[in-house]
Motif scaffolding. Structure first.
Motif, PDB file in Angstrom:
ATOM      1  N   HIS A 177      -0.196   3.275  -6.877  1.00  0.00           N
ATOM      2  CA  HIS A 177       0.444   1.966  -7.427  1.00  0.00           C
ATOM      3  C   HIS A 177       0.379   0.794  -6.447  1.00  0.00           C
ATOM      4  CE1 HIS A 177       3.463  -0.096  -9.830  1.00  0.00           C
ATOM      5  NE2 HIS A 177       4.555  -0.098  -8.529  1.00  0.00           N
ATOM      6  N   TYR A 178       0.713  -0.283  -6.744  1.00  0.00           N
ATOM      7  CA  TYR A 178       0.672  -1.372  -5.936  1.00  0.00           C
ATOM      8  C   TYR A 178      -0.873  -1.747  -5.500  1.00  0.00           C
ATOM      9  CZ  TYR A 178       5.348   0.227  -4.809  1.00  0.00           C
ATOM     10  OH  TYR A 178       6.595   1.032  -5.100  1.00  0.00           O
ATOM     11  N   GLU A 179      -1.435  -1.960  -4.575  1.00  0.00           N
ATOM     12  CA  GLU A 179      -2.714  -2.105  -4.204  1.00  0.00           C
ATOM     13  C   GLU A 179      -3.580  -0.961  -3.989  1.00  0.00           C
ATOM     14  OE1 GLU A 179      -4.488  -5.040  -4.302  1.00  0.00           O
ATOM     15  OE2 GLU A 179      -2.535  -5.853  -5.213  1.00  0.00           O
ATOM     16  N   GLY A 180      -2.738   0.179  -4.105  1.00  0.00           N
ATOM     17  CA  GLY A 180      -3.600   1.600  -3.799  1.00  0.00           C
ATOM     18  C   GLY A 180      -3.042   2.243  -2.759  1.00  0.00           C
ATOM     19  N   VAL A 181      -3.728   3.065  -2.233  1.00  0.00           N
ATOM     20  CA  VAL A 181      -3.073   4.233  -1.300  1.00  0.00           C
ATOM     21  C   VAL A 181      -3.629   4.015   0.140  1.00  0.00           C
ATOM     22  CG1 VAL A 181      -2.680   6.086  -2.976  1.00  0.00           C
ATOM     23  CG2 VAL A 181      -4.755   6.245  -1.757  1.00  0.00           C
ATOM     24  N   ASP A 182      -3.043   4.520   1.124  1.00  0.00           N
ATOM     25  CA  ASP A 182      -3.577   4.411   2.631  1.00  0.00           C
ATOM     26  C   ASP A 182      -4.894   5.290   2.615  1.00  0.00           C
ATOM     27  OD1 ASP A 182      -2.286   4.064   5.826  1.00  0.00           O
ATOM     28  OD2 ASP A 182      -3.706   5.661   5.285  1.00  0.00           O
ATOM     29  N   ILE A 204       0.952  -1.302  -0.092  1.00  0.00           N
ATOM     30  CA  ILE A 204       0.141   0.083   0.122  1.00  0.00           C
ATOM     31  C   ILE A 204       0.940   1.191  -0.074  1.00  0.00           C
ATOM     32  CG2 ILE A 204      -2.004   1.161   1.265  1.00  0.00           C
ATOM     33  CD1 ILE A 204      -2.627  -1.649   0.549  1.00  0.00           C
ATOM     34  N   MET A 205       0.704   2.295  -0.671  1.00  0.00           N
ATOM     35  CA  MET A 205       1.420   3.650  -0.545  1.00  0.00           C
ATOM     36  C   MET A 205       1.129   3.991   0.638  1.00  0.00           C
ATOM     37  SD  MET A 205       1.169   5.042  -4.787  1.00  0.00           S
ATOM     38  CE  MET A 205       2.585   6.160  -4.283  1.00  0.00           C
ATOM     39  N   LYS A 206       2.256   4.562   1.177  1.00  0.00           N
ATOM     40  CA  LYS A 206       2.395   5.157   2.745  1.00  0.00           C
ATOM     41  C   LYS A 206       1.925   6.530   2.568  1.00  0.00           C
ATOM     42  CE  LYS A 206       6.248   4.550   4.898  1.00  0.00           C
ATOM     43  NZ  LYS A 206       5.774   3.999   6.074  1.00  0.00           N
ATOM     44  N   PRO A 207       1.325   6.975   3.511  1.00  0.00           N
ATOM     45  CA  PRO A 207       0.531   8.266   3.663  1.00  0.00           C
ATOM     46  C   PRO A 207       1.710   9.548   3.613  1.00  0.00           C
ATOM     47  CG  PRO A 207       0.247   7.303   5.826  1.00  0.00           C
ATOM     48  CD  PRO A 207       0.632   6.366   4.858  1.00  0.00           C
ATOM     49  N   GLU A 208       2.721   9.376   4.285  1.00  0.00           N
ATOM     50  CA  GLU A 208       3.629  10.477   4.449  1.00  0.00           C
ATOM     51  C   GLU A 208       4.101  11.034   3.397  1.00  0.00           C
ATOM     52  OE1 GLU A 208       4.006   7.440   5.946  1.00  0.00           O
ATOM     53  OE2 GLU A 208       5.228   7.355   7.660  1.00  0.00           O
ATOM     54  N   PRO A 209       4.767  10.288   2.196  1.00  0.00           N
ATOM     55  CA  PRO A 209       5.108  10.900   0.938  1.00  0.00           C
ATOM     56  C   PRO A 209       3.964  11.621   0.343  1.00  0.00           C
ATOM     57  CG  PRO A 209       6.092   8.758   1.157  1.00  0.00           C
ATOM     58  CD  PRO A 209       4.813   8.872   2.129  1.00  0.00           C
ATOM     59  N   LEU A 210       2.813  11.245   0.373  1.00  0.00           N
ATOM     60  CA  LEU A 210       1.778  11.620  -0.595  1.00  0.00           C
ATOM     61  C   LEU A 210       1.144  13.085   0.259  1.00  0.00           C
ATOM     62  CD1 LEU A 210      -0.026   8.551  -1.608  1.00  0.00           C
ATOM     63  CD2 LEU A 210       1.368   9.944  -2.880  1.00  0.00           C
ATOM     64  N   PHE A 211       1.040  12.864   1.687  1.00  0.00           N
ATOM     65  CA  PHE A 211       0.650  13.979   2.417  1.00  0.00           C
ATOM     66  C   PHE A 211       1.793  15.052   2.004  1.00  0.00           C
ATOM     67  CE2 PHE A 211      -2.820  13.921   5.461  1.00  0.00           C
ATOM     68  CZ  PHE A 211      -3.404  12.656   5.140  1.00  0.00           C
ATOM     69  N   LEU A 212       2.994  15.021   2.238  1.00  0.00           N
ATOM     70  CA  LEU A 212       4.134  16.028   2.156  1.00  0.00           C
ATOM     71  C   LEU A 212       4.022  16.584   0.727  1.00  0.00           C
ATOM     72  CD1 LEU A 212       6.979  14.510   4.141  1.00  0.00           C
ATOM     73  CD2 LEU A 212       5.536  16.392   4.842  1.00  0.00           C
ATOM     74  N   SER A 246      -8.286   6.299  -9.262  1.00  0.00           N
ATOM     75  CA  SER A 246      -8.607   5.034  -8.484  1.00  0.00           C
ATOM     76  C   SER A 246      -9.864   4.350  -9.209  1.00  0.00           C
ATOM     77  CB  SER A 246      -8.998   5.648  -7.069  1.00  0.00           C
ATOM     78  OG  SER A 246      -9.777   4.237  -6.422  1.00  0.00           O
ATOM     79  N   PRO A 247      -9.658   2.846  -9.390  1.00  0.00           N
ATOM     80  CA  PRO A 247     -10.686   2.077  -9.821  1.00  0.00           C
ATOM     81  C   PRO A 247     -12.128   2.270  -9.221  1.00  0.00           C
ATOM     82  CG  PRO A 247      -8.836   0.657  -9.467  1.00  0.00           C
ATOM     83  CD  PRO A 247      -8.484   2.015  -8.933  1.00  0.00           C
ATOM     84  N   SER A 248     -11.853   2.528  -7.962  1.00  0.00           N
ATOM     85  CA  SER A 248     -12.803   2.619  -7.007  1.00  0.00           C
ATOM     86  C   SER A 248     -13.675   4.135  -6.853  1.00  0.00           C
ATOM     87  CB  SER A 248     -13.042   1.876  -5.606  1.00  0.00           C
ATOM     88  OG  SER A 248     -11.758   2.346  -5.120  1.00  0.00           O
ATOM     89  N   GLY A 249     -13.095   5.090  -7.855  1.00  0.00           N
ATOM     90  CA  GLY A 249     -13.575   6.194  -7.723  1.00  0.00           C
ATOM     91  C   GLY A 249     -14.960   6.602  -8.519  1.00  0.00           C
ATOM     92  N   LEU A 250     -15.337   7.821  -8.757  1.00  0.00           N
ATOM     93  CA  LEU A 250     -16.555   7.811  -9.260  1.00  0.00           C
ATOM     94  C   LEU A 250     -16.175   7.746 -10.937  1.00  0.00           C
ATOM     95  CD1 LEU A 250     -17.811  11.255  -7.690  1.00  0.00           C
ATOM     96  CD2 LEU A 250     -18.851   9.279  -7.635  1.00  0.00           C
ATOM     97  N   PRO A 251     -17.071   7.161 -11.887  1.00  0.00           N
ATOM     98  CA  PRO A 251     -16.541   7.369 -12.945  1.00  0.00           C
ATOM     99  C   PRO A 251     -16.345   8.727 -13.837  1.00  0.00           C
ATOM    100  CG  PRO A 251     -18.625   6.180 -12.746  1.00  0.00           C
ATOM    101  CD  PRO A 251     -18.430   6.962 -11.407  1.00  0.00           C
TER     102      PRO A 251
END
Ligand SMILES: C[S@@+](CC[C@H](N)C(=O)[O-])C[C@H]1O[C@@H](n2cnc3c(N)ncnc32)[C@H](O)[C@@H]1O
Length: 230
Positions: free
Chosen positions: A112-117, A61-69, A85-90
């Protein structure tokens, strides 16, 4: 408009943003596009951006810290932050139209990978968009798709082609009508005679009918009952 794309794979997007109409829009300063690699905002010596999921299960899972920063380094009051995200609104044409008319700064986060935190979604994302009901390996291509749909609507980008935008698929609520060009006869297939008659009223009526037929055939979900009876 300014578009910042947060991605681990900026190289996947190089040729896309350096080609054709999108490149010209950037060269004419109608839009600026920057890539930000979340690795630059990783907080450990290995520049880690992913980790195993709590609760177990496959993948990372993509870690939160780098994405927040990364987001906090560029976000302003005028930013709209999108997570691909595939689970987002179309993502629809009307979303592209709305973004062009109301947003000056877009931030797109590519997973990337399984998605984000999930805390990224809860705290720093304004909207999650999916580009279709399938799963890609990462969000870079999805960010290119959404950027393309938006950039071509920015006034000045399509030049003479801009006049056609309002008649395109989805903008009219229907799919586009069939189009033909030279030659008039090709391998025993003729251009419909009506398109050669020069009577624009008749041509428009034919196009309207064909557009409805095509929509009923390929995308009946777009047709309301009153449009079917047109
Ligand atoms: C392998 S996918 C993650 C799939 C996720 N585990 C699921 O089942 O929904 C990795 C990343 O690719 C991007 N992605 C994949 N498919 C997408 C789609 N249809 N629309 C937008 N982004 C997509 C997203 O950024 C996602 O976080």
């Amino acid at each position: 408009m300014k578009i910042d794309i947060i991605t681990l794979f900026p190289q996947m997007l190089d040729s896309f943003f350096n080609s054709s109409i999108i490149k010209r829009a950037i060269d004419k300063n109608l839009v600026s596009v920057n890539f930000i690699n979340p690795r630059e905002f990783a907080t450990d010596k290995h520049n880690t951006t992913d980790d195993r999921p709590f609760g177990g299960g496959p993948g990372m899972i993509m870690k939160p810290e780098p994405l927040f920063l990364a987001v906090e380094s560029i976000r302003t009051d005028k930013s709209l932050t999108i997570l691909l995200s595939p689970s987002g609104l179309p993502f629809k044409q009307k979303d592209a139209e709305k973004i062009v008319s109301s947003n000056e700064h877009l931030i797109m986060i590519c997973g990337h990978y399984e998605g984000v935190d999930e805390r990224v979604i809860d705290s720093i994302v304004d909207i999650e968009f999916s580009i279709g009901d399938y799963v890609l390996t990462n969000g870079a291509l999805a960010s290119a798709v959404i950027s393309d749909a938006i950039i071509r609507l920015i006034p000045g980008v399509l030049g003479a082609g801009e006049k056609g935008i309002k008649d395109e698929s989805f903008s009219t609520g229907k799919l586009d009508y069939p189009q033909y060009t030279k030659p008039v006869k090709f391998r025993n297939m003729d251009v419909p005679e009506i398109l050669l008659c020069g009577n624009h009223e008749l041509i428009n009526e034919w196009r309207r009918k064909k557009s409805i037929e095509k929509t009923i055939k390929n995308r009946p979900d777009l047709m309301s009952d009153d449009k079917k009876n047109d």
